[in-house]
Design an enzyme around this catalytic site. Sequence first.
Site, PDB file in Angstrom:
ATOM      1  N   ASP A 153       4.854  -5.575  -5.744  1.00 12.25           N
ATOM      2  CA  ASP A 153       5.001  -6.876  -5.073  1.00 12.25           C
ATOM      3  C   ASP A 153       6.457  -7.116  -4.670  1.00 12.25           C
ATOM      4  OD1 ASP A 153       2.353  -7.571  -5.226  1.00 12.25           O
ATOM      5  OD2 ASP A 153       2.573  -8.876  -6.972  1.00 12.25           O
ATOM      6  N   GLU A 200       2.068  -3.357 -10.573  1.00 11.13           N
ATOM      7  CA  GLU A 200       1.786  -4.236  -9.431  1.00 11.13           C
ATOM      8  C   GLU A 200       2.964  -5.179  -9.175  1.00 11.13           C
ATOM      9  OE1 GLU A 200      -0.543  -4.005  -7.270  1.00 11.13           O
ATOM     10  OE2 GLU A 200      -1.841  -2.571  -8.285  1.00 11.13           O
ATOM     11  N   GLU A 239       0.837  -1.210   0.000  1.00  9.95           N
ATOM     12  CA  GLU A 239       0.000   0.000   0.000  1.00  9.95           C
ATOM     13  C   GLU A 239       0.868   1.254   0.000  1.00  9.95           C
ATOM     14  OE1 GLU A 239      -3.152   0.149  -0.485  1.00  9.95           O
ATOM     15  OE2 GLU A 239      -3.393  -2.018  -0.451  1.00  9.95           O
ATOM     16  N   HIS A 279       2.339   1.901  -3.436  1.00  8.98           N
ATOM     17  CA  HIS A 279       1.361   2.388  -4.415  1.00  8.98           C
ATOM     18  C   HIS A 279       1.299   3.912  -4.431  1.00  8.98           C
ATOM     19  CE1 HIS A 279      -0.925  -1.644  -4.720  1.00  8.98           C
ATOM     20  NE2 HIS A 279      -0.086  -1.483  -5.704  1.00  8.98           N
TER      21      HIS A 279
END
Length: 727
Positions: free
Chosen positions: A633, A629, A577, A580
């Site tokens: 990750d 993403e 999070e 991001h």
Amino acid sequence: MESLSSQEFPGAGRPPEEGQPAAGSRCWVVARQLLAAVLLLGLSLGSPVLLVYLLRSCGPGACDSPACRALLARALASRNASASAAPCADFFSFACGEARGSRDPFQALAEENKRRLRGILETLGSQQPGSGEEQAFRFYSSCMDTDAIEAAGAGPLRQVIEELGGWRISGNWTSLDFNRTLRLLMSQYDHFPFFKAYLGPHPTPPHEPVIQIDQPEFDVPFKQEQEQKIYAQNMREYLAYLNRLGTLLGGDPDEVQEHASMSISIASQLVQFLRPLAQRRAQGKPFQVVTIDQLQPLCPSSKELAPAIDWLSCLQATFTPMSLSSSQLVVVHDLDFLKHMSRLVEDQLQNHRDFLQSHMIFSLVGTLSPALDSQFQKARRELSGKLRELTEQPPLPAHQQWLKCVEETGTFFEPTLEPLFVREVFSPGTRSAAMELFTAIKDALVARLRRLPWMDEETRKKAQDRVTQLQVKMGPPEQAPEPALVGQEYNDIHLGPSFLQSFLSGVRARRARIARGFLQPFPRHRWQVSPWGLSAHYSVSDHVLVFPAGLLQPPFFHPGYPRAVNFGAAGSIMARELLHIFSQLLLPGGCPACDTHALQEALLCLEGHYAAFPPPGRAPFNGSHTFLEDAADVGALAIALQAYNKRLLWRRGEATLPNLDLSPQQLFFLSYAQVMCRELSTQESRDTHSPPILRVHGPLSSTPAFARHFHCPHGTLLNPSRHCQLW
Ligand SMILES: *[C@@H]1O[C@H](CO)[C@@H](O)[C@H](O)[C@H]1NC(C)=O
Ligand SMILES: *[C@@H]1O[C@H](CO)[C@@H](O)[C@H](O)[C@H]1NC(C)=O
Ligand SMILES: *[C@@H]1O[C@H](CO)[C@@H](O)[C@H](O)[C@H]1NC(C)=O
Ligand SMILES: *[C@@H]1O[C@H](CO)[C@@H](O)[C@H](O)[C@H]1NC(C)=O
């Protein structure tokens, strides 16, 4: 596998055990006592040596609390027990082998949270009449009263259609007053057939809340890029479904067929006008700010953008009690779409007025079907099942009335139910343990930012400031809302006479609550996070990251778990999070001051790294949609690991789980991977994440420590020779 029942989580129903993990095996107690004795007696020559020996020999303790036992049962059930399962060749199968037939742990936890909410709802019957609790209970009960819903049949829906002016298919009808019907649909039924309007933060700083107008959502995937054959089948199923709705409402089959076909034609024309966000970005116009006046000029001579719609009256009715004027600014996400849509509406109004009316009603019936009798619900479920079949997606879990009712009651009565849910699952001890974990993750990110070769000094400084200034909310806001306020929240919800009427009343009350929230200075309304949901939320306007209580639960987090589990599972979720927030730096042109060459190199390295894995599943997999993403990750695992290692330096004697035969570090990696366990085929085509197997193997094989702790020989899948560092 059925979802986890609370039986499997003995600690689930009550506040979790407080305090640190059970690292204090007996050995540590002895060491501590010895230390005290040494300090008491003054240092003598022999005892420090003995103490060091004792500390060294303190092996990891095994956590044996109920929470740990439940976690162990889960881990054992999930991982591949076959002796030949090789972590270095296929860690996904090693960690998730036996769990594959099941839903993913996020879905299972989401359902578990709703089960707890159901438990709470079912005890609320004896509350004071008129209180929020009592109203929530009554709403839930009337949703569960399927006999009454069946007995009412299509009657309540027919009444709604009459309120909207009727349609030519059945019952009384009057010629369409387009603006009136649209205004009613938007404000009274929360339904947006031609565009979507909502309140959200302005896309640019200072991100003040503003009305936004965006593309509509469609009942079925009218995808342009779809194969012609699948598209035609989709449309056939959809037509059959609309026909069924029309006949359920008492329409003449031939007439229904004609109107249903026209409705599909209108929707597919609208779809032709949509432009994807990427295209709008490429044209430099991801959104435009206009006044309501510009959309719909008062004097017809000026240049009109979308004149078919009475914007001011429709938006005013929808966002009451906000007070709008024609000079009000709104954010429009796809202005060209609105222009085309307006022209289509005008054209239809001239030539096929009653078809346009039917189209608006058909799509409304679809969105209301969860509140209708079993025939409507069944039609909807069968449509969704067939569409999933066509795109080779696994069927949805069986319909459960209680689940649907808990979801709806939860949405409408959230202010009352939130504190009850939080009291049950999120004790102050859990909150502070989660906060401690987040601080460790945040510190690791700040440290990491210092080492990124592609980031220039100024961007680094800014990023570090942003991380340090970030506010985080764990679970609910600290101050509980005033009890009196909670009661007032529902003055506008009127229950009965039919469940559909109660449902619609809830829809209207919720819409008004959101609009009222936007008028208040306290920014909580912008953190629209469901307390029992699992989605963290980052509010750009407030620079606040919110983690709902429902996410920080077993099997991702528990204050009594070994730290390896909390860092590996919840810690990596938190780190993702955080990253991001900085994703846009990686987009083309996202960081002009950075060393673009080094950044490009790191991005290419990552792309090559993921492309080197055998393609999962049958469909060819295109990694260009998932690189953001993937980067998050890989970065999240590295950050969580760094934070965990730092903790290990300070505290020794890490706890593990008994009977797993894994070191704390190995347990960390297993916990990371088990967050991702799910069926390989559940990948949605528009998913921006890699398939689960890549989300396990990509990051783990980028982490040299993984290979070290699992003793993976060089050249095995999870110990490649090359590593990339983006974050
Ligand atoms: C467990 O691992 C073995 C050996 O790698 C493999 O053959 C088997 O398919 C795995 N089982 C599952 C359910 O993935
Ligand atoms: C049509 O309207 C009239 C008067 O408003 C009403 O009495 C009648 O029941 C309606 N018919 C149907 C089929 O809804
Ligand atoms: C809806 O209202 C707008 C603005 O008042 C008007 O221009 C338009 O003609 C109306 N549409 C219909 C079908 O009456
Ligand atoms: C993957 O998708 C991108 C963008 O949609 C496209 O440019 C690229 O050619 C695709 N690659 C493959 C291998 O299909």
